[in-house]
Enzyme design. Structure first.
Site, short mmCIF file in Angstrom:
data_model
loop_
_atom_site.label_atom_id
_atom_site.label_comp_id
_atom_site.label_asym_id
_atom_site.label_seq_id
_atom_site.Cartn_x
_atom_site.Cartn_y
_atom_site.Cartn_z
CD GLU A 227 -26.14 30.46 7.40
OE1 GLU A 227 -26.72 31.50 7.70
OE2 GLU A 227 -26.50 29.34 7.79
N GLY B 131 -29.99 34.67 11.66
CA GLY B 131 -30.71 33.87 12.65
C GLY B 131 -31.19 34.75 13.79
N GLY B 132 -30.42 34.81 14.87
CA GLY B 132 -30.82 35.51 16.09
C GLY B 132 -31.37 36.92 15.88
CB SER C 163 -22.61 36.29 14.64
OG SER C 163 -22.67 35.12 15.43
N GLY D 128 -24.53 31.76 15.60
CA GLY D 128 -25.03 31.81 16.98
C GLY D 128 -23.97 32.05 18.03
CD GLU E 197 -28.77 25.82 13.16
OE1 GLU E 197 -29.96 25.93 12.83
OE2 GLU E 197 -28.08 26.78 13.56
CG HIS F 242 -28.95 25.99 8.41
ND1 HIS F 242 -28.31 25.68 9.59
CD2 HIS F 242 -29.04 27.35 8.38
CE1 HIS F 242 -28.03 26.80 10.24
NE2 HIS F 242 -28.47 27.83 9.54
CG ASN G 128 -33.04 29.99 9.42
OD1 ASN G 128 -34.13 29.54 9.76
ND2 ASN G 128 -31.94 29.25 9.36
CD1 TRP G 129 -37.37 34.67 11.63
CD2 TRP G 129 -39.56 34.24 11.81
NE1 TRP G 129 -38.06 35.82 11.28
CE2 TRP G 129 -39.40 35.58 11.38
CE3 TRP G 129 -40.85 33.74 11.98
CZ2 TRP G 129 -40.49 36.42 11.13
CZ3 TRP G 129 -41.94 34.58 11.73
CH2 TRP G 129 -41.76 35.91 11.31
CE LYS G 130 -30.33 29.56 12.74
NZ LYS G 130 -28.97 29.41 13.28
#
Ligand code: 13P
Length: 264
Positions: free
Chosen positions: A176, A243-244, A222, A182, A106, A104, A10-12
């Site tokens: 999640e 993500g990251g 993470s 993150g 977010e 998600h 997920n490149w957000k």
């Protein structure tokens, strides 16, 4: 039954088109070394403006599978109309997506996405022939109050309400925990596996044992090359939403590589 693992990036809200293309090229050159049968289902979710820089890669070994598939990070549930700024499932399919991430944390937190909206999106995605990746997760306060399972079960029941067992079986859920996103602090693998088993039992109650056995449930929060092997060794964790670590070719490829080694 054995469920095919999914490694989804997920490149957000990251990467301009040129960066997205460069990252896609590195991932695509790596997956070209394998057949779809060897690989997990590799999925990448860029921002909408970079969907034209990436594409799914079909396997040429005759298996009919994909070496790489594209996901959107959100959608609207209506097919068209006066919804300024939104995109329909059909538009995202037209842009090459076969999965859509919904719910998600977010989006729930910053854009007030509710369980009801997530349910409408899931239905629209399945009606359009795409696969929803339905996210759920608890806050640190909920975890500390001991209400993780009640909260997650309620998110899952709401997201899947009114969806047929057949459609639920082909959907994907991502667990999640919000406190693990993150933060560099991944959920303990045994605990993530316990929550995912609980989610599977909720799916079984709603849609039956066969759907619960088929549905793929991922862990996210993470995930890194150093955590994936232990996570993938657990009975009910079917992959990861990352993500990251999906923003760097080296770490994302390392995660795919390690997943292949654990799952064979
Ligand atoms: P991180 O891997 O950066 O913790 O993000 C997880 C996530 O939110 C994926 O959807």
């Amino acid at each position: 039954m054995s469920r095919k693992p999914i490694i989804a990036g997920n490149w957000k809200m990251n990467l301009l088109q040129s960066d997205a293309k460069a990252l896609f090229d590195e991932i695509s050159s790596y997956v070209s070394n394998y057949t779809a049968v060897q690989l997990p289902s590799v999925v990448i979710a860029p921002v909408f403006t970079s969907l034209n820089q990436v594409h799914s890669i079909h396997c040429d070994c005759g298996c009919g599978g994909d070496k790489l598939a594209v996901a959107a990070q959100n959608c609207h549930w209506e097919t068209s109309g006066a919804y300024t700024g939104e995109l329909s499932v059909e538009m995202l399919k037209d842009a090459g997506c076969s999965y859509i991430i919904i719910g998600h944390s977010e989006r729930r937190q910053y854009f007030s996405e509710t369980d009801e909206m997530i349910n409408k999106k899931a239905k629209a995605i399945l009606a359009g022939g795409l696969i929803p990746i339905i996210c759920c997760g608890e806050t640190l306060e909920q975890r500390e109050a001991g209400s993780t399972d009640v909260h997650i079960a309620s998110q899952i029941r709401a997201a899947l309400a009114g969806i047929s067992s057949e459609d639920i079986a082909k959907s994907v859920i991502a667990y999640e925990p919000i406190w693990a996103i993150g933060t560099g602090k991944s959920c303990d693998a045994d605990e993530a596996n316990r929550v995912i088993k609980m989610i599977r039992s909720v799916v079984s109650e709603i849609a039956g044992a066969s759907a619960a056995d088929s549905i793929r449930i991922l862990y996210g929060g993470s995930v890194k090359p150093s955590t994936i092997e232990e996570q993938m060794s657990k009975s009910d964790i079917d992959g990861a939403l990352i993500g990251g670590a999906s923003l760097k070719a080296e770490s994302f490829i390392d995660i795919i590589d390690k997943t292949m080694k654990v799952s064979v």
